[in-house]
Design a protein around this motif. Structure first.
Motif, mmCIF file in Angstrom:
data_model
loop_
_atom_site.group_PDB
_atom_site.id
_atom_site.type_symbol
_atom_site.label_atom_id
_atom_site.label_comp_id
_atom_site.label_asym_id
_atom_site.label_seq_id
_atom_site.Cartn_x
_atom_site.Cartn_y
_atom_site.Cartn_z
ATOM 1 N N MET A 1 36.118 31.717 49.120
ATOM 2 C CA MET A 1 35.707 30.951 48.237
ATOM 3 C C MET A 1 36.645 32.055 46.699
ATOM 4 O O MET A 1 37.683 31.252 45.799
ATOM 5 N N ALA A 2 35.447 32.450 46.268
ATOM 6 C CA ALA A 2 35.985 33.953 45.290
ATOM 7 C C ALA A 2 36.964 33.733 45.737
ATOM 8 O O ALA A 2 38.227 33.992 44.299
ATOM 9 N N ALA A 3 37.770 34.569 46.971
ATOM 10 C CA ALA A 3 39.090 34.720 46.911
ATOM 11 C C ALA A 3 40.140 34.112 46.648
ATOM 12 O O ALA A 3 41.423 34.172 45.827
ATOM 13 N N ARG A 4 39.904 32.248 47.129
ATOM 14 C CA ARG A 4 40.327 30.960 46.586
ATOM 15 C C ARG A 4 40.940 31.189 45.857
ATOM 16 O O ARG A 4 41.820 30.995 44.608
ATOM 17 N N LEU A 5 39.429 31.446 44.410
ATOM 18 C CA LEU A 5 40.255 31.184 43.065
ATOM 19 C C LEU A 5 40.491 32.249 42.647
ATOM 20 O O LEU A 5 41.457 31.937 41.509
ATOM 21 N N SER A 7 43.033 33.904 44.102
ATOM 22 C CA SER A 7 44.869 33.731 44.201
ATOM 23 C C SER A 7 45.004 32.817 44.151
ATOM 24 O O SER A 7 46.736 32.639 42.760
ATOM 25 N N ARG A 8 44.097 31.396 43.748
ATOM 26 C CA ARG A 8 44.960 29.994 42.572
ATOM 27 C C ARG A 8 45.398 30.905 40.693
ATOM 28 O O ARG A 8 45.903 30.495 40.313
ATOM 29 N N THR A 9 44.131 31.769 40.462
ATOM 30 C CA THR A 9 44.331 32.488 38.649
ATOM 31 C C THR A 9 45.370 33.273 39.197
ATOM 32 O O THR A 9 45.802 33.254 38.197
ATOM 33 N N ASP A 10 45.158 33.383 39.922
ATOM 34 C CA ASP A 10 46.521 34.624 40.291
ATOM 35 C C ASP A 10 47.730 33.844 40.247
ATOM 36 O O ASP A 10 49.144 34.670 39.707
ATOM 37 N N ARG A 11 48.183 32.881 40.400
ATOM 38 C CA ARG A 11 49.734 31.999 40.996
ATOM 39 C C ARG A 11 50.086 31.557 39.355
ATOM 40 O O ARG A 11 51.220 31.683 39.420
#
Ligand SMILES: [Fe+2]
Ligand SMILES: [Fe+2]
Length: 213
Positions: A1-5, A7-11
């Motif tokens: 979940m944290a990783a997905r968040l 990667s979204r922030t990264d994008r």
């Protein structure tokens, strides 16, 4: 979940950085400007303004290409598709920088509406991307083919003496053809009507406005 968040922030950060750099920054080309080897001929005022109008259209086209690819990459499902799109955006940076340089040489400036062109193209890219990766790549093929066609028109319409702009557009045309072929190979789907027609109408509108503004 944290990783997905994350990667979204990264994008999101990548998008913001690309938008600012494309619209307000001065992107650097990796390859030398193809026009640099051509002599700088002093054009009649009417010719110079016409050449600048055409190069402004091409510059806007490249702003749109950046936004489309980054928008599509933001929603691409497959890492290979995303890498393909971001690599294409990187290559378009050369075109963007060359067109900006030529505009300056022609004593002109990029479109005042670039923030708007970027935002619109980003939205279109993201919408296309949400339909899936095959569509995403199909959209790339259609965009590149349309750009190739209008570069052909510009190569004819440019003032005969403007060898510098012509040299830039000739290399861009070859690059866009390669981008389309790469996307086809990567599994692009053919876009159904009326999408290509709508895209052509949007690009006609952009060209009419960007020639002046
Ligand atoms: Fe391009
Ligand atoms: Fe391209």
């Amino acid at each position: 979940m944290a990783a997905r968040l994350l990667s979204r922030t990264d994008r999101l950060l990548d998008t913001a950085q690309n938008a600012l750099e494309t619209v307000f920054g001065s992107p650097r080309a990796e390859r030398p400007n193809p026009g640099a080897g051509e002599p700088e001929v002093v054009l009649e005022d009417v010719e110079r303004r016409h050449a600048a109008g055409l190069m402004r259209i091409n510059h806007v086209g490249e702003v749109c290409a950046q936004a489309l690819y980054v928008g599509q990459a933001a929603v691409a499902r497959d890492a290979a598709t995303r890498d393909h799109l971001l690599a294409a955006a990187q290559e378009e940076t050369d075109h963007l920088a060359w067109c900006a340089e030529r505009l300056q040489e022609l004593d002109s400036r990029p479109s005042l509406l670039n923030p708007l062109w970027y935002a619109g193209s980003y939205a279109i890219g993201a919408l296309a991307g949400l339909r899936g990766d095959g569509w995403n790549l199909g959209f790339v093929v259609e965009t590149e083919r349309q750009v190739e066609a209008h570069l052909d028109e510009h190569l004819v319409s440019l003032p005969a003496a403007d060898g510098r702009s012509r040299a830039i557009l000739a290399v861009m045309k070859a690059d866009e053809a390669r981008h389309a072929a790469n996307a086809e190979q990567a599994g692009a789907r053919i876009l159904p009507p009326p999408i290509p027609t709508v895209m052509a109408a949007a690009s006609r509108l952009m060209k009419t406005v960007a020639y002046r503004l």
